[in-house]
Motif scaffolding. Structure first.
Motif, short mmCIF file in Angstrom:
data_model
loop_
_atom_site.label_atom_id
_atom_site.label_comp_id
_atom_site.label_asym_id
_atom_site.label_seq_id
_atom_site.Cartn_x
_atom_site.Cartn_y
_atom_site.Cartn_z
N LEU A 1 0.62 -1.33 -0.03
CA LEU A 1 0.25 0.07 0.00
C LEU A 1 1.07 1.25 0.08
O LEU A 1 1.63 1.37 0.92
CB LEU A 1 -0.88 -0.04 1.21
CG LEU A 1 -1.80 1.18 1.51
CD1 LEU A 1 -2.80 1.32 0.39
CD2 LEU A 1 -2.37 1.02 2.70
N THR A 2 0.49 2.39 -0.98
CA THR A 2 1.07 3.50 -0.78
C THR A 2 0.04 4.50 -0.94
O THR A 2 -1.04 4.36 -1.53
CB THR A 2 2.02 3.53 -2.18
OG1 THR A 2 3.04 2.66 -2.24
CG2 THR A 2 2.75 5.07 -2.45
N VAL A 3 0.25 5.61 -0.16
CA VAL A 3 -0.80 6.76 -0.25
C VAL A 3 -0.33 8.03 -0.82
O VAL A 3 0.98 8.33 -0.47
CB VAL A 3 -1.17 6.72 1.41
CG1 VAL A 3 -2.52 7.86 1.40
CG2 VAL A 3 -1.96 5.54 1.66
N ALA A 4 -0.91 8.53 -1.57
CA ALA A 4 -0.56 10.06 -2.02
C ALA A 4 -1.62 10.91 -1.63
O ALA A 4 -2.73 10.74 -1.66
CB ALA A 4 -0.52 9.80 -3.72
N ILE A 5 -1.00 12.24 -1.36
CA ILE A 5 -1.66 13.37 -0.93
C ILE A 5 -1.48 14.14 -2.14
O ILE A 5 -0.25 14.65 -2.60
CB ILE A 5 -1.43 14.08 0.13
CG1 ILE A 5 -1.59 13.37 1.43
CG2 ILE A 5 -2.34 15.24 0.47
CD1 ILE A 5 -0.98 13.59 2.47
N GLY A 6 -2.43 14.46 -2.85
CA GLY A 6 -2.39 15.65 -4.20
C GLY A 6 -2.35 14.59 -5.26
O GLY A 6 -2.94 13.24 -5.39
N GLU A 7 -2.05 15.32 -6.53
CA GLU A 7 -2.02 14.45 -7.77
C GLU A 7 -0.86 13.76 -8.39
O GLU A 7 0.24 14.54 -8.59
CB GLU A 7 -2.49 15.39 -8.94
CG GLU A 7 -3.89 15.89 -8.88
CD GLU A 7 -5.03 14.76 -8.79
OE1 GLU A 7 -4.86 13.56 -9.33
OE2 GLU A 7 -5.88 14.72 -7.92
N PRO A 8 -0.67 12.49 -8.06
CA PRO A 8 0.62 11.83 -8.34
C PRO A 8 0.91 11.67 -10.03
O PRO A 8 -0.02 11.57 -10.34
CB PRO A 8 0.61 10.40 -7.53
CG PRO A 8 -1.06 10.15 -7.65
CD PRO A 8 -1.58 11.62 -7.41
N VAL A 9 2.11 11.76 -10.05
CA VAL A 9 2.63 10.99 -11.42
C VAL A 9 2.41 9.78 -11.52
O VAL A 9 3.04 8.86 -10.64
CB VAL A 9 4.14 11.60 -11.63
CG1 VAL A 9 4.33 10.77 -12.99
CG2 VAL A 9 4.13 12.85 -11.59
N ARG A 10 1.65 9.21 -12.30
CA ARG A 10 1.10 7.62 -12.32
C ARG A 10 2.50 6.88 -12.62
O ARG A 10 2.43 5.64 -12.26
CB ARG A 10 0.06 7.27 -13.30
CG ARG A 10 -1.41 7.86 -12.98
CD ARG A 10 -1.95 6.89 -11.80
NE ARG A 10 -2.10 5.38 -12.49
CZ ARG A 10 -1.55 4.41 -11.89
NH1 ARG A 10 -1.16 4.68 -10.54
NH2 ARG A 10 -1.97 3.15 -12.38
N SER A 11 3.37 7.47 -13.28
CA SER A 11 4.53 6.46 -13.68
C SER A 11 5.57 6.26 -12.53
O SER A 11 6.24 5.52 -12.71
CB SER A 11 5.39 7.00 -14.98
OG SER A 11 5.60 8.33 -14.42
N VAL A 12 5.40 7.07 -11.57
CA VAL A 12 6.27 6.98 -10.51
C VAL A 12 5.92 5.95 -9.32
O VAL A 12 6.62 5.31 -8.52
CB VAL A 12 6.25 8.47 -9.69
CG1 VAL A 12 7.31 8.33 -8.37
CG2 VAL A 12 6.84 9.24 -10.48
N ILE A 13 4.28 5.82 -9.39
CA ILE A 13 3.87 4.93 -8.21
C ILE A 13 3.06 3.78 -8.87
O ILE A 13 2.40 3.79 -10.02
CB ILE A 13 2.55 5.56 -7.54
CG1 ILE A 13 3.12 6.83 -6.90
CG2 ILE A 13 1.95 4.60 -6.44
CD1 ILE A 13 2.10 7.71 -6.40
N ASP A 14 3.54 2.47 -8.43
CA ASP A 14 3.03 1.21 -9.15
C ASP A 14 1.70 0.83 -8.30
O ASP A 14 1.81 1.02 -6.93
CB ASP A 14 3.96 0.35 -9.13
CG ASP A 14 3.44 -1.17 -10.07
OD1 ASP A 14 2.76 -0.79 -10.95
OD2 ASP A 14 4.05 -1.92 -9.49
#
Length: 151
Positions: free
Chosen positions: A122-135
């Motif tokens: 599990l990874t959590v992002a606040i804001g709009e992440p760059v999809r290529s950085v998060i799997d």
């Protein structure tokens, strides 16, 4: 004629009541300007949102800013702000035994997303992440928070 007078009297009473109600001061919480970029923090903190100040004592997180967002993969996820109000934080607890798991803050006003790895799944992002950085499979949890669950 009597009906018309009665109708006018009721209309006058209704207008007076309406004017009196509009003069009542609002008791709604005033939004914190620092939380404007995180709409979840503009709402009053509820019992569900509270994390004990003792638990957060050395975390750098402002206990008054915690907001429960969702439970994903056995983790309760909270959005918050740092003690100084400058940044964004995530705190997580395990759902099964209510144990603190992790907490982290990204200070300052960054562009893009603040990304927090909770565990290997599990990874959590606040804001709009760059999809290529998060799997992972994205799951939108709130206006500001997205979870990414490993495939």
């Amino acid at each position: 004629m009597l009906a018309a007078v009665g109708a006018l009297a009721l209309l006058g009473i209704g207008a007076a009541i309406g004017a009196g109600l509009s003069a009542v001061p609002s008791t709604a919480a005033t939004p914190d300007p620092a939380a404007a970029s995180l709409p979840e923090l503009t709402f009053p903190q509820t019992v569900e949102d509270v994390i004990s100040a003792d638990i957060l004592r050395d975390s750098g997180i402002d206990p008054a800013s915690t907001r429960y967002i969702a439970t994903v993969s056995d983790f309760r996820i909270y959005l918050a702000q740092p003690d100084d109000g400058d940044g964004r934080c995530i705190a997580t607890f395990t759902s099964t035994d209510n144990s603190p798991w992790s907490a982290g803050c990204a200070s300052g006003a960054q562009t893009g997303a603040a990304v927090f790895g909770v565990d290997e799944e599990l990874t959590v992002a606040i804001g709009e992440p760059v999809r290529s950085v998060i799997d992972g499979i994205p799951i939108r949890l709130s206006d500001s928070v997205t979870a990414f669950v490993a495939r």
